[in-house]
Design an enzyme around this catalytic site. Structure first.
Site, PDB file in Angstrom:
ATOM      1  N   HIS A 288       4.491  99.929 -42.541  1.00  0.00           N
ATOM      2  CA  HIS A 288       5.434  99.086 -42.403  1.00  0.00           C
ATOM      3  C   HIS A 288       4.826  98.066 -41.315  1.00  0.00           C
ATOM      4  O   HIS A 288       4.899  98.220 -40.316  1.00  0.00           O
ATOM      5  CB  HIS A 288       6.985  99.688 -41.747  1.00  0.00           C
TER       6      HIS A 288
ATOM      7  N   GLU B 263       6.051  97.152 -37.807  1.00  0.00           N
ATOM      8  CA  GLU B 263       6.058  98.270 -36.913  1.00  0.00           C
ATOM      9  C   GLU B 263       4.643  98.036 -36.014  1.00  0.00           C
ATOM     10  O   GLU B 263       3.726  98.948 -36.237  1.00  0.00           O
ATOM     11  CB  GLU B 263       6.469  99.657 -37.250  1.00  0.00           C
TER      12      GLU B 263
ATOM     13  N   HIS C  35       4.293 105.365 -37.183  1.00  0.00           N
ATOM     14  CA  HIS C  35       5.161 104.440 -37.490  1.00  0.00           C
ATOM     15  C   HIS C  35       5.930 103.989 -36.198  1.00  0.00           C
ATOM     16  O   HIS C  35       5.520 104.401 -35.180  1.00  0.00           O
ATOM     17  CB  HIS C  35       6.332 104.905 -38.501  1.00  0.00           C
TER      18      HIS C  35
ATOM     19  N   GLU D 220       6.530 108.728 -34.758  1.00  0.00           N
ATOM     20  CA  GLU D 220       7.253 107.499 -34.588  1.00  0.00           C
ATOM     21  C   GLU D 220       7.390 107.272 -33.142  1.00  0.00           C
ATOM     22  O   GLU D 220       7.595 108.204 -32.281  1.00  0.00           O
ATOM     23  CB  GLU D 220       9.036 107.851 -35.107  1.00  0.00           C
TER      24      GLU D 220
END
Length: 541
Positions: free
Chosen positions: A289, A292, A399, A476
């Site tokens: 993504h 990010e 991410h 994350e």
């Protein structure tokens, strides 16, 4: 001589003619830029005018950007009102908004000026900006938006307070994530250490607006107009030029091989850095993504430690052990097109790469969606092809998360026929050792695990776990401050993302010998502190 006298009379006559006519508006200035990277617009509180240039995003599957001209009309030549002009100053500030740079995203809407005698809005200029949408995502049937990055230039004769408003924040992909978010700002955007957070950032749920106030300093004692610029971003950008510099540094190392796996839709290389000579295969990919950006800072920290990029090639003992145990394949940027275009979640074609790792839907129901394909998601197609070639023994997909203010690991609890006692103990030991190595990683907070056998198999880490029967997880990092180690002014930031990336080598080394071990190896390999803990997303109760 007679000829010269005649020319003088003609010039004198023309001057008189133009002096008696209505004064023409100042000339329009023309700027050029990339078609899909924003516009440069100017506004003035004095006449309360604004120029709104509507951009239509036509995304092509071909490998080029189209260029276009953008017009900057001086405020005095426009006749459109943008708000209250009552009591406006005689020499008000002029604010120019631009996102016409690598990764920029911020569309100027309007400027309003308040000059009330009392109250907190005294002499406050308010600038409204919209986040540009990602192109339409075919599988998810939506336009994503949340990431922003734009430049604000203030021309004024004294220090000026400006309130900036993201007008369409309520329409973001994750509007609830704005709670507790703070906008980054910097005057030196290419320096990742220069970014700080505006602690006055506020999200108004009733209006759907995210706002903050910034004071543009002006130290000229002569009170003459001059311009100062500031950059604002959801998270500090990681430019494509910085990416190329990182690849160049890796190419110069005698311990790395830079592989080109294929090209993106816009023709950018999908680079993979191969390091080490061990028998176990480790893949770590970053930034599926594109908004990010912390994910590529993580990659930079990892590669810096592995290759000694900041120590003239000198590396520590853990690095040497890792390179003997593993052959690593590291992809620093899975979505370079989306990054350059300022997207949140999609590539140039509009696809969310983290939903492109296998086909989905049903042919009989007319919902079949083929993935990955060279036409829609070449980034995933080429990386997965190389994975099939090398095999995978351990995998991380790195991410950033908009909502949870923690670093965390999302496992494959829902992967059919794959999540078992072996996976559970490997996951628990890896995460526990990571948290012991770097306290910015924590264990109990993460996404709510998917139900047994109900994992979405088009999601990257789920697909890799199933495909290669290996430990696989999604890592994350927060857009917000990291609640496990808070630092309000800087929050989670590029420097800490790099350190978290560098420290992943320790848990990889810890679990490495047991990745393909049979039987109940964990009884001898790990102890109680390594046990798996089922996480929860509820950190408020």
């Amino acid at each position: 001589l007679n000829s010269l006298l005649l020319q003088f009379k003609i010039c004198t006559s023309l001057t008189a003619t133009f002096t008696n006519t209505r004064k023409l508006p100042p000339p329009v200035q023309v700027f050029s830029g990339l078609r899909n990277q924003g516009s440069l617009l100017s506004s003035s509180s004095a006449s309360s005018t604004a120029f709104h240039h509507q951009h239509h995003h036509h995304f092509s599957s071909f490998r080029h950007f189209q260029s276009s001209q953008r017009i900057l009309a001086p405020p005095s030549s426009l006749n459109m009102s943008t708000g209250n002009t009552k009591g406006a100053k005689s020499n008000p500030p002029q604010i120019s908004i631009s996102d016409a740079f690598d990764g920029g995203n911020g569309k100027y809407l309007k400027t309003e000026y308040s000059d009330s005698e009392n109250g907190e809005n005294n002499n406050l200029t308010t600038v409204y900006v919209n986040i540009r949408k990602d192109p339409f995502t075919q599988l998810e049937q939506c336009h994503h938006l949340q990431y922003f990055s734009f430049r604000a230039t203030c021309t004024a004769s004294s220090t000026t307070r400006v309130r900036y408003v993201i007008a369409n924040a309520g329409k973001a992909s994750y509007p609830s994530a704005w709670e507790g978010s703070t906008t980054f700002y910097s005057t030196s955007p290419s320096d990742p250490h220069s970014w700080k957070r505006n602690l006055g950032t506020v999200y108004d749920e009733s209006t759907g607006e995210l706002s903050w106030t910034h004071e543009h300093e002006h130290e000229d004692s002569t009170n003459t107009n001059s311009a100062t610029s500031i950059y604002f971003a959801y998270f500090p950008p990681y430019s494509y030029q910085r990416h190329l510099n990182l690849i160049s540094q890796c190419s110069s190392s005698q311990h790395a091989r830079v592989l080109t796996l294929g090209q993106s839709i816009d023709g950018r290389e999908i680079e993979c850095i191969s390091i080490g000579s061990g028998s176990s295969i480790c893949w770590i990919i970053h930034r599926q993504h594109p908004g990010e950006t912390m994910a590529e800072y993580y990659a930079e920290g990892l590669l810096t430690r592995l290759l000694g990029l900041e120590s003239d090639g000198v590396v520590d003992g853990t690095v040497r052990d890792i390179c003997n145990l593993y052959t690593l394949y590291i992809v620093p940027n899975m979505c370079p097109d989306g990054g350059a275009r300022g997207h949140l979640r999609t590539n140039a074609h509009g696809q969310n790469l983290n939903r492109e790792w296998c086909s989905s839907g049903s042919e009989s129901e007319g919902t079949f969606y083929e993935a990955p394909t060279v036409e829609r998601s070449p980034e995933v197609y080429h990386v997965l092809k190389k994975m099939d070639e090398t095999g995978v023994d351990v995998f991380l997909d790195v991410h950033g998360d908009e909502e949870l203010p923690f670093n965390f690991l999302a496992g494959g609890e829902g992967v059919p026929n794959s999540w078992n006692a072996r996976m559970e103990h490997l996951h628990g030991a890896f995460l526990s050792h990571y948290a012991r190595t770097n306290s910015d990683m924590q264990i109990p907070i993460a996404y709510e695990p998917e139900g047994a056998g109900q994992g979405r198999m088009n999601v990257c880490s789920n697909q890799i776990m199933s495909r290669f029967d290996c430990l696989a997880a999604t890592l994350e990092m927060p857009f917000k401050d990291c609640m496990s180690n808070p630092d309000p002014e800087r929050g989670w930031n590029p420097a800490r993302a790099k350190m978290l990336g560098a420290s992943v080598l320790d848990p990889l080394l810890y679990v490495g010998p047991f990745l393909r071990e049979g039987g109940e190896f964990w009884k001898d390999a790990f102890d109680e502190k390594d046990e798996y803990v089922r996480p929860t997303a509820d950190y408020k109760s």
